[in-house]
Design a protein around this motif. Sequence first.
Motif, PDB file in Angstrom:
ATOM      1  N   MET A 181      -8.925  -8.181  -6.947  1.00 21.64           N
ATOM      2  CA  MET A 181      -8.277  -6.890  -6.710  1.00 21.64           C
ATOM      3  C   MET A 181      -9.359  -5.817  -6.628  1.00 21.64           C
ATOM      4  O   MET A 181     -10.520  -6.063  -6.988  1.00 21.64           O
ATOM      5  N   PRO A 182      -9.009  -4.599  -6.173  1.00 25.31           N
ATOM      6  CA  PRO A 182     -10.007  -3.510  -6.184  1.00 25.31           C
ATOM      7  C   PRO A 182     -10.497  -3.244  -7.607  1.00 25.31           C
ATOM      8  O   PRO A 182      -9.755  -3.413  -8.582  1.00 25.31           O
ATOM      9  N   LYS A 183     -11.721  -2.808  -7.736  1.00 22.92           N
ATOM     10  CA  LYS A 183     -12.296  -2.597  -9.063  1.00 22.92           C
ATOM     11  C   LYS A 183     -11.587  -1.497  -9.855  1.00 22.92           C
ATOM     12  O   LYS A 183     -11.635  -1.492 -11.092  1.00 22.92           O
ATOM     13  N   TYR A 243     -12.709  -7.673   2.337  1.00 25.75           N
ATOM     14  CA  TYR A 243     -12.569  -6.318   2.869  1.00 25.75           C
ATOM     15  C   TYR A 243     -11.145  -5.804   2.679  1.00 25.75           C
ATOM     16  O   TYR A 243     -10.938  -4.648   2.277  1.00 25.75           O
ATOM     17  N   GLN A 244     -10.143  -6.654   2.946  1.00 23.96           N
ATOM     18  CA  GLN A 244      -8.752  -6.237   2.787  1.00 23.96           C
ATOM     19  C   GLN A 244      -8.438  -5.886   1.334  1.00 23.96           C
ATOM     20  O   GLN A 244      -7.742  -4.907   1.052  1.00 23.96           O
ATOM     21  N   VAL A 245      -8.948  -6.688   0.400  1.00 18.53           N
ATOM     22  CA  VAL A 245      -8.732  -6.411  -1.025  1.00 18.53           C
ATOM     23  C   VAL A 245      -9.429  -5.112  -1.416  1.00 18.53           C
ATOM     24  O   VAL A 245      -8.861  -4.247  -2.093  1.00 18.53           O
ATOM     25  N   GLU A 246     -10.663  -4.961  -0.994  1.00 20.30           N
ATOM     26  CA  GLU A 246     -11.445  -3.766  -1.329  1.00 20.30           C
ATOM     27  C   GLU A 246     -10.773  -2.494  -0.812  1.00 20.30           C
ATOM     28  O   GLU A 246     -10.816  -1.449  -1.466  1.00 20.30           O
ATOM     29  N   CYS A 247     -10.105  -2.600   0.341  1.00 16.19           N
ATOM     30  CA  CYS A 247      -9.431  -1.442   0.937  1.00 16.19           C
ATOM     31  C   CYS A 247      -8.047  -1.186   0.343  1.00 16.19           C
ATOM     32  O   CYS A 247      -7.350  -0.252   0.758  1.00 16.19           O
ATOM     33  N   GLY A 263     -18.499 -10.337  -6.034  1.00 10.94           N
ATOM     34  CA  GLY A 263     -18.177  -9.751  -7.326  1.00 10.94           C
ATOM     35  C   GLY A 263     -18.642  -8.316  -7.506  1.00 10.94           C
ATOM     36  O   GLY A 263     -18.138  -7.603  -8.377  1.00 10.94           O
ATOM     37  N   ASP A 264     -19.591  -7.850  -6.707  1.00 11.61           N
ATOM     38  CA  ASP A 264     -20.030  -6.464  -6.813  1.00 11.61           C
ATOM     39  C   ASP A 264     -19.095  -5.505  -6.084  1.00 11.61           C
ATOM     40  O   ASP A 264     -19.173  -4.294  -6.268  1.00 11.61           O
ATOM     41  N   ARG A 265     -18.166  -6.070  -5.263  1.00 12.09           N
ATOM     42  CA  ARG A 265     -17.277  -5.219  -4.462  1.00 12.09           C
ATOM     43  C   ARG A 265     -15.838  -5.231  -4.960  1.00 12.09           C
ATOM     44  O   ARG A 265     -15.123  -4.234  -4.832  1.00 12.09           O
ATOM     45  N   ILE A 266     -15.401  -6.371  -5.489  1.00 16.19           N
ATOM     46  CA  ILE A 266     -14.021  -6.504  -5.947  1.00 16.19           C
ATOM     47  C   ILE A 266     -14.018  -7.192  -7.311  1.00 16.19           C
ATOM     48  O   ILE A 266     -14.968  -7.894  -7.671  1.00 16.19           O
ATOM     49  N   ALA A 267     -12.942  -6.980  -8.063  1.00 18.36           N
ATOM     50  CA  ALA A 267     -12.840  -7.548  -9.414  1.00 18.36           C
ATOM     51  C   ALA A 267     -12.277  -8.962  -9.356  1.00 18.36           C
ATOM     52  O   ALA A 267     -11.380  -9.258  -8.564  1.00 18.36           O
TER      53      ALA A 267
END
Length: 305
Positions: A181-183, A243-247, A263-267
């Motif tokens: 998921m997003p951080k 990318y979709q999760v991060e957005c 792991g540095d972009r999403i949890a």
Amino acid sequence: MQFLHKAIGGAMQIEHLKEFLLLASNMSFTKTSAETYQTQSTLSRHIAAIEEEIGAKLFIRDTHHVRLTEIGKAFYEDSQITVEDFDRSMRHVESLKKRGEILRIGYLYDAARGLLPLISEAILRSNSNIVPEYQALEYGDLMQRLRQRQIDLCVTLDIDPDLGDSFCRVYIGRDTYYATMPKDHELAGRESVTLEDLSKQPIIFPDPKAMGAINAYYRRALKASEYGIEPAAYYKDIPSLAYQVECGMGLALVFRHHQERYGDRIAFVPIADLAQSCRVCIMWDKRIENVVQGSWVQELRALEK
């Protein structure tokens, strides 16, 4: 073999023959078109072109079933031999050009990356004349190429029950699903989440056409029917999913091996009540053992955990 001789003497493409063999194995235009990344109408045209060229129907099609005609059954047996001979000839040409016996190895990106040196050492120990040739692929493309013998062996997740007993497997590890998921998501700071937590969120699913086996595995893992979970969106490859999760398009299940890259972009959060895990394996079609000589099979089996 008169039909096949006539066909090969014409303009028939070897790739269309491979599509015919896959269709004869699947008995499903829907599944075969998905596995060959083309529309059903395109696949139908290819099959119709073969039938027109040999002057005989290969399939009987009605509303619910697809089955081979008697001529189709005979053509299937002959086509298998022809395609295998063609592939063997092309491999021979490549081995002569590279002065070695090529072993085409497909691998599932991060799931296999850390294992490749170990596998390569085992293969090279078996026969100094073998030249490993590597391709990094997404799961759907990887399994399609293995089925169509465009690669000789692969390093992948063992999640497709439809492969059957013609494929050998050596198990070399395990992997587990995490929720991603997003951080800044409300669930991102937890030590773990539950399937009930996830059922209240929009979930991004694997595309059922490009990644059918993973889609089915995903649904089982999420207990989608029990919790009434429906896809909020689809993805066709892991970089796009990240990318979709991060957005903020939704949450997703991903295998733990992706954490190192994304792991540095999403949890990544463990799922407390999800026991679903799968084995990482080296997989190959038994028939390749008669084509690529050497003790590589024994060396690979010695790696099994």
